[in-house]
Motif scaffolding. Sequence first.
Motif, PDB file in Angstrom:
ATOM      1  N   LYS A 198       1.546   1.853  -3.463  1.00 26.55           N
ATOM      2  CA  LYS A 198       0.552   2.589  -4.030  1.00 26.55           C
ATOM      3  C   LYS A 198       0.525   4.078  -3.922  1.00 26.55           C
ATOM      4  O   LYS A 198       0.367   4.745  -4.817  1.00 26.55           O
ATOM      5  CB  LYS A 198      -0.908   1.846  -3.522  1.00 26.55           C
ATOM      6  N   ASP A 216       0.705  -1.434  -0.184  1.00 24.02           N
ATOM      7  CA  ASP A 216       0.202   0.110   0.195  1.00 24.02           C
ATOM      8  C   ASP A 216       0.864   1.233   0.023  1.00 24.02           C
ATOM      9  O   ASP A 216       0.485   2.258  -0.699  1.00 24.02           O
ATOM     10  CB  ASP A 216      -0.928  -0.073   1.183  1.00 24.02           C
ATOM     11  N   ASN A 268       1.051   6.867  -6.593  1.00 23.07           N
ATOM     12  CA  ASN A 268       0.028   7.830  -6.699  1.00 23.07           C
ATOM     13  C   ASN A 268       0.415   9.221  -6.539  1.00 23.07           C
ATOM     14  O   ASN A 268      -0.335  10.246  -6.770  1.00 23.07           O
ATOM     15  CB  ASN A 268      -1.163   7.639  -5.622  1.00 23.07           C
TER      16      ASN A 268
END
Length: 429
Positions: free
Chosen positions: A275, A272, A279
Motif C-alpha cells: 500500500k 501494508d 501510494n
Amino acid sequence: MIAKNLSAIIPDMPALDELIDSFDSARKEALTQLFQRYHFTESQKLEIAKSEADLRQWKEKPFVSIADYNAIDSRKDGRKGDAFISSLRAYMQTLRSKETDYSDFTPQVHPRPKNRIISIEKDIVLGRCPCPVDGEKTRCCKLVTMDPVEQCAFSCSYCSVQAFYSEKEIHTISNLKEKLLNLSIPDNVWHIGTGQASDSLLLGDDFGTLSALSAFAEAHPEIIIELKSKSSRDVFDRKYPKNIVFTWSLNAPTIANKEEHLTASIDKRLSDAAKARDNGNLVGFHIHPMVYFKGWNEEYPELVRKIESMFSPDDVMMIGIGTLIFTKSVLRKLRENGEESKVLEMELTPAAGKFSYPLAIREKMFSTLVNAFSPDFRDNVFIYLCMEDPSLWLPVLGREYKCDKDFEDDMKKHYFEKIARHQVCSDSL
C-alpha cells in the motif's frame, strides 16, 4: 566444547535470592534440597539458578529433576557438587548449540499492559544508532534517531524497548509539529530513523505523529526520514513526501508467530508495504533479528521469494539484515521477567560488548538469506548488515568497507540515487 565457566555465556544475572524467589514453589523446594544435598560455592549456586531460569523460559524440564544422581553419588573423590555442575553445563551446552526447536513450543503470552497514552511536554532530541561507540567493532551507518513516541504496545520477547520506559504508559510528544519545525539540525544529518523507542506506525496519526513528520520531511528534503514498523495501520489514504521511506521489520513466520506477540502477521506487514508503494513511497525491509531455529534455512528463503513476488527492485530502497544481539541489561531484564521464550536458547558469545550467535552461525544464516535474492535484487537494492562484525561483509555480501565513514557514504549515495530515480518515474506517470 563445553564452556569452563557458564557465566561467560550467561552474564549479569540477579542476585541468587532474588532469582530463586521468582521460581514456583516446586522448583524452589527442589533447589533448596539440592543445595542441602551437595556442597556448592555461592557462584555455583547462582550458576544453577541461572540455568533453571533459562530452562523455565524455554519450557524445558528442570535439570534438578532429570540429573543423573546415581552417577554423581557414585563418585569417590567427594567432589559431587562439581560433578553436578559439570553435568549441568554439558546439558545446557547441548541445548544452546543446536538449532532451536519450536515445533512443540507454544508460549503463554502475557501482554505487557499499556493502560495509558500520555502526551508529555518534552523537547525532541536527536540520538544515535545503538552500535558500539568505542571503536569500529561493527560497521555502523551512523543513523540518527528521533523518538516522537516512547514505549511499545507489542510484546516481542527479545525487545529492548521494554527495559527503558514505563511498563504501563506510552508517551507521545506534545506540540510535535512545532518542535520539529523549530529543531536545529546539524549539517551532517541526512538520515533519521524513528523506530528505536517505539514502533513507528503504532499510533498511526491518532496523535498527529505522521502529520508532524510529514511537515518536517517537506521542510527538509535533504533528510531521509525512515519509519520502521511491525504494525498494520490504515495510514495510506493520503500522500507523503518522497523522502519518507516506510520500512517493515520482517521475520520467519515461526519467529513472528511465537516470539513477536501482538504484532501484525508477516502477510499483513507486506500488504501494508505494498500500500505504501502504491501510494507513491519507497519501502524497505529489516529482516532482523534472524533466529537460528529448526527450519530457518527454509523459512527465510521463502520470505525472500514472497518479497520478490510482491515488489520489484525499483520499489525497495534497502534491506537490512541482522540477528539477535543482547546487552547485559536486556539479558537481565528478559530473565527477570521469566516469560516463555526460546530466544535465549542460543550460544551467547561476546560481540562488540554485547552477546550474539557465534560468527560462523551468523555467516551461514546471512549468506543463505542473501543468496536467496535474485541477482536483480542484489544488484539494485542496497542490502546491508546491521550492527554486525566487519569480517562478515565480504563473505556474505561480496563487498566490505574500510571504516564506518565509507559505509555511511555508500549508503547515502545509494539512498538518494534511488529516491531521485523514483521521483523521476513518479513525475512521468
